[in-house]
Motif scaffolding. Sequence first.
Motif, PDB file in Angstrom:
ATOM      1  N   PRO A  14       0.835  -1.220   0.000  1.00 46.98           N
ATOM      2  CA  PRO A  14       0.000   0.000   0.000  1.00 46.98           C
ATOM      3  C   PRO A  14       0.860   1.258   0.000  1.00 46.98           C
ATOM      4  O   PRO A  14       1.998   1.252   0.492  1.00 46.98           O
ATOM      5  N   ASP A  15       0.333   2.348  -0.564  1.00 47.15           N
ATOM      6  CA  ASP A  15       1.040   3.629  -0.552  1.00 47.15           C
ATOM      7  C   ASP A  15       0.948   4.302   0.805  1.00 47.15           C
ATOM      8  O   ASP A  15       1.815   5.115   1.165  1.00 47.15           O
ATOM      9  N   LEU A  16      -0.106   3.979   1.575  1.00 46.61           N
ATOM     10  CA  LEU A  16      -0.311   4.627   2.877  1.00 46.61           C
ATOM     11  C   LEU A  16      -1.242   3.743   3.698  1.00 46.61           C
ATOM     12  O   LEU A  16      -2.106   3.053   3.153  1.00 46.61           O
ATOM     13  N   ILE A  17      -1.072   3.762   4.995  1.00 46.15           N
ATOM     14  CA  ILE A  17      -1.882   2.937   5.896  1.00 46.15           C
ATOM     15  C   ILE A  17      -2.580   3.837   6.913  1.00 46.15           C
ATOM     16  O   ILE A  17      -1.937   4.631   7.598  1.00 46.15           O
ATOM     17  N   LEU A  18      -3.936   3.739   6.982  1.00 45.24           N
ATOM     18  CA  LEU A  18      -4.720   4.372   8.042  1.00 45.24           C
ATOM     19  C   LEU A  18      -4.928   3.325   9.128  1.00 45.24           C
ATOM     20  O   LEU A  18      -5.485   2.261   8.876  1.00 45.24           O
ATOM     21  N   LEU A  35       5.608  -2.923  11.518  1.00 41.40           N
ATOM     22  CA  LEU A  35       5.809  -2.414  10.161  1.00 41.40           C
ATOM     23  C   LEU A  35       7.128  -1.658  10.045  1.00 41.40           C
ATOM     24  O   LEU A  35       7.844  -1.775   9.051  1.00 41.40           O
ATOM     25  N   LYS A  36       7.423  -0.843  11.049  1.00 38.60           N
ATOM     26  CA  LYS A  36       8.634  -0.020  10.996  1.00 38.60           C
ATOM     27  C   LYS A  36       9.906  -0.824  11.257  1.00 38.60           C
ATOM     28  O   LYS A  36      11.006  -0.349  10.987  1.00 38.60           O
ATOM     29  N   SER A  37       9.749  -2.041  11.791  1.00 41.63           N
ATOM     30  CA  SER A  37      10.928  -2.864  12.067  1.00 41.63           C
ATOM     31  C   SER A  37      11.326  -3.736  10.879  1.00 41.63           C
ATOM     32  O   SER A  37      12.393  -4.340  10.896  1.00 41.63           O
ATOM     33  N   GLN A  42       8.985  -0.538   6.234  1.00 43.61           N
ATOM     34  CA  GLN A  42       9.305   0.582   7.111  1.00 43.61           C
ATOM     35  C   GLN A  42       9.108   1.951   6.448  1.00 43.61           C
ATOM     36  O   GLN A  42       8.948   2.963   7.141  1.00 43.61           O
ATOM     37  N   ASN A  43       9.077   1.999   5.115  1.00 38.65           N
ATOM     38  CA  ASN A  43       8.910   3.286   4.431  1.00 38.65           C
ATOM     39  C   ASN A  43       7.454   3.591   4.068  1.00 38.65           C
ATOM     40  O   ASN A  43       7.175   4.634   3.472  1.00 38.65           O
ATOM     41  N   ILE A  44       6.521   2.693   4.432  1.00 41.66           N
ATOM     42  CA  ILE A  44       5.095   2.966   4.181  1.00 41.66           C
ATOM     43  C   ILE A  44       4.597   3.938   5.246  1.00 41.66           C
ATOM     44  O   ILE A  44       4.652   3.627   6.438  1.00 41.66           O
ATOM     45  N   LYS A  90       5.215  10.973   0.186  1.00 38.86           N
ATOM     46  CA  LYS A  90       5.779   9.648  -0.059  1.00 38.86           C
ATOM     47  C   LYS A  90       6.253   9.527  -1.499  1.00 38.86           C
ATOM     48  O   LYS A  90       7.319   8.953  -1.773  1.00 38.86           O
ATOM     49  N   ARG A  91       5.430  10.058  -2.417  1.00 44.56           N
ATOM     50  CA  ARG A  91       5.834   9.973  -3.815  1.00 44.56           C
ATOM     51  C   ARG A  91       7.155  10.717  -4.046  1.00 44.56           C
ATOM     52  O   ARG A  91       8.034  10.240  -4.768  1.00 44.56           O
ATOM     53  N   GLN A  92       7.259  11.896  -3.414  1.00 41.69           N
ATOM     54  CA  GLN A  92       8.503  12.657  -3.561  1.00 41.69           C
ATOM     55  C   GLN A  92       9.681  11.920  -2.924  1.00 41.69           C
ATOM     56  O   GLN A  92      10.781  11.859  -3.497  1.00 41.69           O
TER      57      GLN A  92
END
Length: 453
Positions: A14-18, A35-37, A42-44, A90-92
């Motif tokens: 996914p591009d982003l997680i809510l 997720l971050k580990s 980790q970059n989502i 994120k895209r940038q």
Amino acid sequence: GETAIEIASGKRKPDLILLDVMMPGMSGYEVCQRLKSEPGTQNIPVIFVTARVEVEDEQQGFELGAVDYVTKPINPHILTARVKTQLLLKRQADELREYALGLQDLIEVKSLELVKNEVFLTHILDSLSNLIVILDSGKRIIKVNCAWKEFCDHNNPGLENYGFGQHYISAELFFKLEDATVIEDLMNICLEDGADEESIEYLHQGCTVHDWYLIRITKFILEERVYLAVSHICITDRKTVQIELEKREHELRTVMNSAPMMIHRVDQLGTILYENQADQGMEDDPVGSSIFDLVYPGDREYFKESLKPVYELATVEQFKVKYLLPGGVLRYLLVTASPYNLSNEETQGLLVYVDVTKETLSSQQVIESKRRFQRLSELTKEGLLYFQNSGEILDANRRAIHLLNISMDQLLTSKIENFLPLQTWQKIQTSLLGTPGMELYGHSIRNREGEII
């Protein structure tokens, strides 16, 4: 939680997680930490969307790596703006990261000519609409895009060469020196603590206008050298709406907290979003829990059905339910439910409670007394009168009406003392304080014709 981690770790990320905080099984904080580990996730970017509004909860979310923290009730316009902002960031960041990786690949194949091509890098930066500044590991400006140059032309017309070679913070190109500490700390986190991205909202006080910006600091490595890309994204419109909504929300809460009765604000699922400060013996902190858990089990379906017109038709409904307080104590509460819609968000419910336990129980006792009188009337041939302590006659059987030679309507507008001497009525009033069910004494009374009965 496990399902979310499995999806995020799949081929199509996914591009982003809510992410909510309060979830069955694994909490949102645990999911974010997992997720971050992992290098693959980790970059989502993660945005927490939760009813937990304490500063400690928000701080924990950011410490775990979340990029934003949105509290309920959710304003769809603000949430959409935040999501778009994070997707753009994120895209940038992905573009810069892919660019850096691409440059590393080029180095590996010894294609240094493309890496050194100034036109190529300038084209990438100038294609971005946000203000972009590239810093070296010493935090000195080494490249800017066209958007930054236009900003400098408007806000710093005397700035030489758009800040090239100057220290980004100490030169006061964007931040005032007194605000530099927190930005400096974020840069140090990226440079020294291994973080890839950090962000903060900042109010920039320009020459003519003041604008809110989201400052995103992204670390990337090129030719084994560390650089920082600082993106400045204008969020003034979103921030203005957010501040106005927070002001109106604060004013409303001030009014509700001054009310003596208990008030809840709930969403359409029944989740309590806010409780005022009136103490009615409810849970210490019910925010985030279900309003239906506080209702007596036998009344829950009735409660849900009573709230539907509030959400669907925006009507005001009033109904009475039993609430189950801590310790198993029951209270009868009169609920006034009104639609609540501070902006264009989903309609919520504003519930105002009045404790009517005493009145309800008293009414039930009167009903039960009348039932007992009616049963007794069916079992006896004597004339019976049912009256209050104050003397008002509430009911009579047929034998009493016949003996008194009076209609029921006339009887119900009379008082018992109309048929007794004053002294006798006074004795009866005194005796009414005695033991219920005892026969106090008998006394002869006369009907309208003067006959003794």
